[in-house]
Design a protein around this motif. Structure first.
Motif, PDB file in Angstrom:
ATOM      1  N   ILE A  87     -27.196  -1.704  14.827  1.00 52.09           N
ATOM      2  CA  ILE A  87     -26.316  -2.438  15.381  1.00 52.09           C
ATOM      3  C   ILE A  87     -26.246  -2.025  16.420  1.00 52.09           C
ATOM      4  CG2 ILE A  87     -24.346  -4.648  15.257  1.00 52.09           C
ATOM      5  CD1 ILE A  87     -24.793  -4.319  11.848  1.00 52.09           C
ATOM      6  N   THR A  88     -25.628  -1.129  16.918  1.00 55.90           N
ATOM      7  CA  THR A  88     -25.695  -0.131  17.959  1.00 55.90           C
ATOM      8  C   THR A  88     -26.845  -0.106  18.836  1.00 55.90           C
ATOM      9  OG1 THR A  88     -23.889   0.540  17.132  1.00 55.90           O
ATOM     10  CG2 THR A  88     -24.700   1.357  19.747  1.00 55.90           C
ATOM     11  N   ALA A  89     -27.909  -0.022  18.328  1.00 57.66           N
ATOM     12  CA  ALA A  89     -28.741   0.438  19.041  1.00 57.66           C
ATOM     13  C   ALA A  89     -29.832  -1.155  19.618  1.00 57.66           C
ATOM     14  CB  ALA A  89     -30.261   1.156  18.356  1.00 57.66           C
ATOM     15  N   LEU A  90     -29.463  -2.195  18.996  1.00 63.33           N
ATOM     16  CA  LEU A  90     -30.253  -3.472  19.058  1.00 63.33           C
ATOM     17  C   LEU A  90     -29.725  -4.311  20.018  1.00 63.33           C
ATOM     18  CD1 LEU A  90     -31.384  -4.680  15.508  1.00 63.33           C
ATOM     19  CD2 LEU A  90     -32.452  -4.016  17.358  1.00 63.33           C
ATOM     20  N   LEU A  91     -28.259  -3.728  20.012  1.00 66.29           N
ATOM     21  CA  LEU A  91     -26.851  -4.751  21.733  1.00 66.29           C
ATOM     22  C   LEU A  91     -27.511  -4.285  22.453  1.00 66.29           C
ATOM     23  CD1 LEU A  91     -23.360  -4.458  18.995  1.00 66.29           C
ATOM     24  CD2 LEU A  91     -24.927  -6.198  19.331  1.00 66.29           C
ATOM     25  N   ARG A  98     -24.794  -3.960  28.781  1.00 65.36           N
ATOM     26  CA  ARG A  98     -24.604  -3.897  29.479  1.00 65.36           C
ATOM     27  C   ARG A  98     -23.560  -4.522  30.146  1.00 65.36           C
ATOM     28  NH1 ARG A  98     -27.282  -6.674  32.744  1.00 65.36           N
ATOM     29  NH2 ARG A  98     -28.744  -7.453  30.709  1.00 65.36           N
ATOM     30  N   ALA A  99     -23.892  -5.722  29.377  1.00 66.32           N
ATOM     31  CA  ALA A  99     -23.406  -7.272  30.082  1.00 66.32           C
ATOM     32  C   ALA A  99     -21.885  -7.122  29.343  1.00 66.32           C
ATOM     33  CB  ALA A  99     -24.542  -8.726  29.199  1.00 66.32           C
ATOM     34  N   PHE A 100     -21.640  -6.582  27.771  1.00 69.88           N
ATOM     35  CA  PHE A 100     -20.402  -6.638  28.226  1.00 69.88           C
ATOM     36  C   PHE A 100     -19.295  -5.537  29.327  1.00 69.88           C
ATOM     37  CE2 PHE A 100     -16.470  -4.489  25.655  1.00 69.88           C
ATOM     38  CZ  PHE A 100     -15.357  -5.208  25.699  1.00 69.88           C
ATOM     39  N   ALA A 101     -20.272  -4.693  29.939  1.00 73.22           N
ATOM     40  CA  ALA A 101     -19.740  -3.495  30.247  1.00 73.22           C
ATOM     41  C   ALA A 101     -19.081  -3.939  32.324  1.00 73.22           C
ATOM     42  CB  ALA A 101     -20.614  -1.938  30.034  1.00 73.22           C
ATOM     43  N   GLU A 102     -20.134  -4.232  32.739  1.00 71.93           N
ATOM     44  CA  GLU A 102     -20.317  -5.253  33.443  1.00 71.93           C
ATOM     45  C   GLU A 102     -19.168  -6.568  34.080  1.00 71.93           C
ATOM     46  OE1 GLU A 102     -24.273  -6.722  34.247  1.00 71.93           O
ATOM     47  OE2 GLU A 102     -25.150  -4.739  34.990  1.00 71.93           O
ATOM     48  N   VAL A 267     -22.666 -11.580  27.590  1.00 73.71           N
ATOM     49  CA  VAL A 267     -21.897 -10.856  26.994  1.00 73.71           C
ATOM     50  C   VAL A 267     -21.714 -11.392  25.535  1.00 73.71           C
ATOM     51  CG1 VAL A 267     -19.178 -11.188  26.852  1.00 73.71           C
ATOM     52  CG2 VAL A 267     -20.439 -10.416  28.725  1.00 73.71           C
ATOM     53  N   SER A 268     -22.138 -12.320  25.515  1.00 75.52           N
ATOM     54  CA  SER A 268     -22.504 -12.770  24.096  1.00 75.52           C
ATOM     55  C   SER A 268     -23.436 -12.808  22.753  1.00 75.52           C
ATOM     56  CB  SER A 268     -23.180 -14.089  24.233  1.00 75.52           C
ATOM     57  OG  SER A 268     -23.528 -14.858  24.572  1.00 75.52           O
ATOM     58  N   ASP A 269     -23.802 -11.788  23.295  1.00 77.43           N
ATOM     59  CA  ASP A 269     -24.769 -10.688  22.506  1.00 77.43           C
ATOM     60  C   ASP A 269     -24.573  -9.212  22.305  1.00 77.43           C
ATOM     61  OD1 ASP A 269     -27.462 -12.709  23.287  1.00 77.43           O
ATOM     62  OD2 ASP A 269     -28.071 -12.036  24.991  1.00 77.43           O
ATOM     63  N   LEU A 270     -23.532  -9.452  22.385  1.00 81.09           N
ATOM     64  CA  LEU A 270     -22.733  -8.098  22.302  1.00 81.09           C
ATOM     65  C   LEU A 270     -21.360  -8.500  21.026  1.00 81.09           C
ATOM     66  CD1 LEU A 270     -21.484  -5.215  22.258  1.00 81.09           C
ATOM     67  CD2 LEU A 270     -20.237  -6.272  23.650  1.00 81.09           C
ATOM     68  N   VAL A 272     -21.352 -11.580  19.676  1.00 80.75           N
ATOM     69  CA  VAL A 272     -20.976 -12.309  18.450  1.00 80.75           C
ATOM     70  C   VAL A 272     -21.864 -11.605  17.398  1.00 80.75           C
ATOM     71  CG1 VAL A 272     -23.255 -14.977  17.582  1.00 80.75           C
ATOM     72  CG2 VAL A 272     -21.666 -14.838  19.898  1.00 80.75           C
ATOM     73  N   PRO A 273     -22.569 -10.604  17.607  1.00 78.14           N
ATOM     74  CA  PRO A 273     -22.852  -9.926  16.460  1.00 78.14           C
ATOM     75  C   PRO A 273     -21.533  -9.361  15.693  1.00 78.14           C
ATOM     76  CG  PRO A 273     -24.542 -10.089  17.870  1.00 78.14           C
ATOM     77  CD  PRO A 273     -23.268 -11.387  18.273  1.00 78.14           C
ATOM     78  N   ILE A 274     -21.223  -8.599  16.705  1.00 80.04           N
ATOM     79  CA  ILE A 274     -19.306  -7.944  16.091  1.00 80.04           C
ATOM     80  C   ILE A 274     -18.144  -8.701  15.645  1.00 80.04           C
ATOM     81  CG2 ILE A 274     -17.506  -6.825  17.438  1.00 80.04           C
ATOM     82  CD1 ILE A 274     -20.080  -4.635  17.554  1.00 80.04           C
ATOM     83  N   ILE A 275     -18.215 -10.402  15.863  1.00 78.70           N
ATOM     84  CA  ILE A 275     -17.652 -10.862  15.777  1.00 78.70           C
ATOM     85  C   ILE A 275     -18.194 -10.927  13.653  1.00 78.70           C
ATOM     86  CG2 ILE A 275     -16.660 -13.741  15.705  1.00 78.70           C
ATOM     87  CD1 ILE A 275     -16.398 -13.039  18.711  1.00 78.70           C
ATOM     88  N   VAL A 276     -19.124 -11.669  13.760  1.00 76.37           N
ATOM     89  CA  VAL A 276     -19.732 -11.938  12.742  1.00 76.37           C
ATOM     90  C   VAL A 276     -19.316 -10.764  11.751  1.00 76.37           C
ATOM     91  CG1 VAL A 276     -22.143 -11.880  11.043  1.00 76.37           C
ATOM     92  CG2 VAL A 276     -21.722 -13.358  13.177  1.00 76.37           C
ATOM     93  N   LEU A 277     -19.979  -9.380  12.266  1.00 77.00           N
ATOM     94  CA  LEU A 277     -19.805  -8.284  11.280  1.00 77.00           C
ATOM     95  C   LEU A 277     -18.174  -7.649  10.989  1.00 77.00           C
ATOM     96  CD1 LEU A 277     -20.449  -4.892  10.576  1.00 77.00           C
ATOM     97  CD2 LEU A 277     -19.640  -4.562  12.819  1.00 77.00           C
ATOM     98  N   ILE A 278     -17.393  -8.372  11.570  1.00 78.16           N
ATOM     99  CA  ILE A 278     -15.532  -7.770  11.380  1.00 78.16           C
ATOM    100  C   ILE A 278     -15.789  -9.473  10.837  1.00 78.16           C
ATOM    101  CG2 ILE A 278     -13.165  -8.528  12.836  1.00 78.16           C
ATOM    102  CD1 ILE A 278     -14.495  -7.202  14.994  1.00 78.16           C
ATOM    103  N   VAL A 279     -15.689 -10.436  10.938  1.00 76.89           N
ATOM    104  CA  VAL A 279     -15.828 -11.867  10.187  1.00 76.89           C
ATOM    105  C   VAL A 279     -16.455 -11.880   7.960  1.00 76.89           C
ATOM    106  CG1 VAL A 279     -15.545 -14.097   9.583  1.00 76.89           C
ATOM    107  CG2 VAL A 279     -14.758 -13.229  11.855  1.00 76.89           C
ATOM    108  N   ALA A 280     -17.007 -11.338   8.732  1.00 77.30           N
ATOM    109  CA  ALA A 280     -17.842 -11.303   7.217  1.00 77.30           C
ATOM    110  C   ALA A 280     -17.406 -10.569   6.774  1.00 77.30           C
ATOM    111  CB  ALA A 280     -19.308 -10.889   7.572  1.00 77.30           C
TER     112      ALA A 280
END
Length: 526
Positions: A87-91, A98-102, A267-270, A272-280
């Motif tokens: 997941i981390t690599a795909l993000l 990069r977008a989230f960091a910016e 930013v949503s590309d990082l 959304v998957p993290i939220i899905v991970l947490i919620v699931a």
């Protein structure tokens, strides 16, 4: 298999001491753990070569097979690590990192803000320590990298918010387990003043190490208190070329896994998957706990669900859903299937080192259990001791046990009943302080131990060298332990929680003053 009984012998400490000592001195974790495992295997089998070989074979088999079927706990943790690496690599590939960091850089204006972001995330994601360390690490690392926070500092923040939060939150995997154990202790000693949950709630402010470790994290982040080996790592990170962990073989900041980031990332590309991970993950924890309650004919409750949940499968399910979400994200960008497959493999492969260390840590944990190290340590506190000293002694003994065995939960299982028996035989009013001291000591010892899986996963989440994390965290953990020890000493003699907290706060302020002076004084940094 007939093993030699070391429950009453100081030799039971040898494998743990050998592994821990060598790991600290040589900084070669696998070699140190391997020698610890071999020494314990030979001792347990009275130096029989055939017996030792058979024992080691069963030990290795037990990592994968348990009771005739797959070892679901071990394999689910391994699978979750592989999934999270992918997941981390795909993000990163998606450009979301990069977008989230910016985006964060435009709002987080300083190095202090980056560290506080990681600390607050660690506090709020408290459902499980494994999940906390890995998920918060994945979210925070792009931001802390951009502000040149060393990976060692990030690992410290992860480790010191994961277990301390889990151990004081009833709606966590730790809290549910502890409440179950406490309930049995209260019943066995006829204590009816508290329900298990209310007893746990009363113990939260008495868990001095967890409380002050959390306060110390925020103080360290706010006041830039870098002491001991951490000073050098932070100095190296501040140069901008490295993250302060050169000995650990990390790549430069902007090329961690050799993945070329997409320019289309948002930013949503990082997020959304993290939220899905947490919620699931949380949803499956509640669902599996509810299924267990239904099977036992019990009514549903959130606390009951967490008490009966299947943490391993919840992490696996959450990881699978997070990976699916990450794959959808990169697929929507129209990236080549070959690049996606290559990145997924790179991410999973990046976790192989951590998984190998975990296998060795689980193995030496089994050896230490067979050596009865915990039972031997527990005998050291028996005898005619002043009742006022029992809370602080239980804290120190639990710390030694968790450090030697690398497990908080194992220490809970051994020491909580012993603490309950001591309170029942001496002063029942000290029941909750003694139980709290065990919880605090176990978390402290676990923090310092190189063979603790929580410590390993914190360094994994931060992408920090494992022994680098152990060495840099130690001064802060020892400071928290000093504050907790003083507080338990005062609590034993005054039986007053408010006075104990006041004493702890006084020591906390002094520690912060000393750390601040140490951070500012000139010295060798590079």
């Amino acid at each position: 298999m007939n093993l030699v009984d070391f429950s009453s012998s100081s030799l039971s400490l040898l494998p743990a001491i050998l592994a821990l000592g060598l790991a600290i001195v040589t900084r070669r974790v696998l070699l140190s753990l391997g020698l610890g495992i071999l020494s314990g295997a030979f001792l347990l089998n009275d130096f029989s070569v055939s017996g030792t070989a058979s024992y080691l074979g069963n030990l290795i088999k037990g990592l994968f097979i348990s009771d005739g079927s797959i070892n679901s706990w071990n394999m689910s943790i391994v699978a979750f690590l592989l999934l999270l690496g992918a997941i981390t690599a795909l993000l990163t590939l998606s450009g979301g990192t990069r977008a989230f960091a910016e985006w964060a850089q435009s709002r987080v204006k300083s190095k202090r803000g980056a560290k506080l972001l990681a600390a607050f995330l660690g506090v709020f994601i408290f459902v499980d320590d494994y999940f906390n360390s890995l998920a918060v690490g994945a979210i925070s690392r792009p931001v802390t990298d951009r502000f040149h926070v060393s990976r060692a500092k990030l690992a410290y923040i992860l480790d010191s918010t994961a277990a301390p939060m889990c151990v004081i939150m009833p709606a966590s995997s730790w809290g549910a387990y502890i409440i179950t154990v406490i309930g049995g202790i209260l019943v066995s000693h006829g204590v009816t003043d508290y329900s298990p949950l209310s007893a746990f709630a009363h113990m939260i402010p008495m868990n001095f190490y967890a409380v002050f470790a959390l306060l110390l994290v925020f103080a360290v982040a706010w006041f830039q208190m870098d002491v001991g080996p951490m000073r050098r790592f932070e100095y190296q990170a501040s140069t901008g070329s490295r993250l302060g962990d050169e000995e650990s073989g990390h790549e430069p900041i902007d090329d961690e896994l050799g993945i070329e980031e997409s320019e289309k990332g948002r930013v949503s590309d990082l997020v959304v998957p993290i939220i899905v991970l947490i919620v699931a993950t949380m949803s499956w924890m509640v669902y599996s706990g509810a299924q267990a309650l239904e099977a036992d004919g019990k009514a549903f409750s959130v606390l009951g669900a967490f008490e009966n949940t299947d943490v391993g499968m919840s992490l696996l399910y959450g990881g699978a859903m997070g990976l699916l979400s990450a794959l959808i994200t990169v697929a929507k960008q129209g990236l080549a299937v070959s690049d996606i497959a290559r990145t997924t493999w790179i991410g999973a492969k990046s976790m192989f080192g951590a998984i190998l260390i975990l296998f060795f840590a689980w193995s030496i944990g089994s050896v230490i259990g067979d050596m009865a190290t915990g039972k031997f340590l527990s005998t050291l506190i028996q005898g005619n001791l002043p009742v006022q000293l029992l809370p602080v002694l239980l804290f120190l003994l639990s710390a030694a046990m968790a450090f030697s065995t690398g497990t908080s939960w194992g220490t809970f299982g051994i020491m909580l009943p012993i603490a309950g028996d001591l309170a029942g035989a001496t002063d029942i009013a000290l029941m909750l302080p003694m139980l709290s001291a065990v919880l605090a000591g176990a978390v402290f010892g676990d923090h310092c131990s190189p063979i603790s899986d929580t410590t390993i996963l914190s360094s994994t989440g931060a992408r920090c060298g494992h022994i680098d994390h152990v060495a840099t965290q130690l001064p802060y953990a020892l400071a928290g332990a000093l504050i907790a020890a003083v507080s338990y000493l005062v609590l034993g003699f005054t039986d007053s929680l408010s006075i104990s907290l006041l004493a702890g706060m006084c020591v906390f302020v002094m520690v912060c003053a000393v750390f601040g002076w140490m951070s500012r004084r000139p010295g060798k940094l590079a």
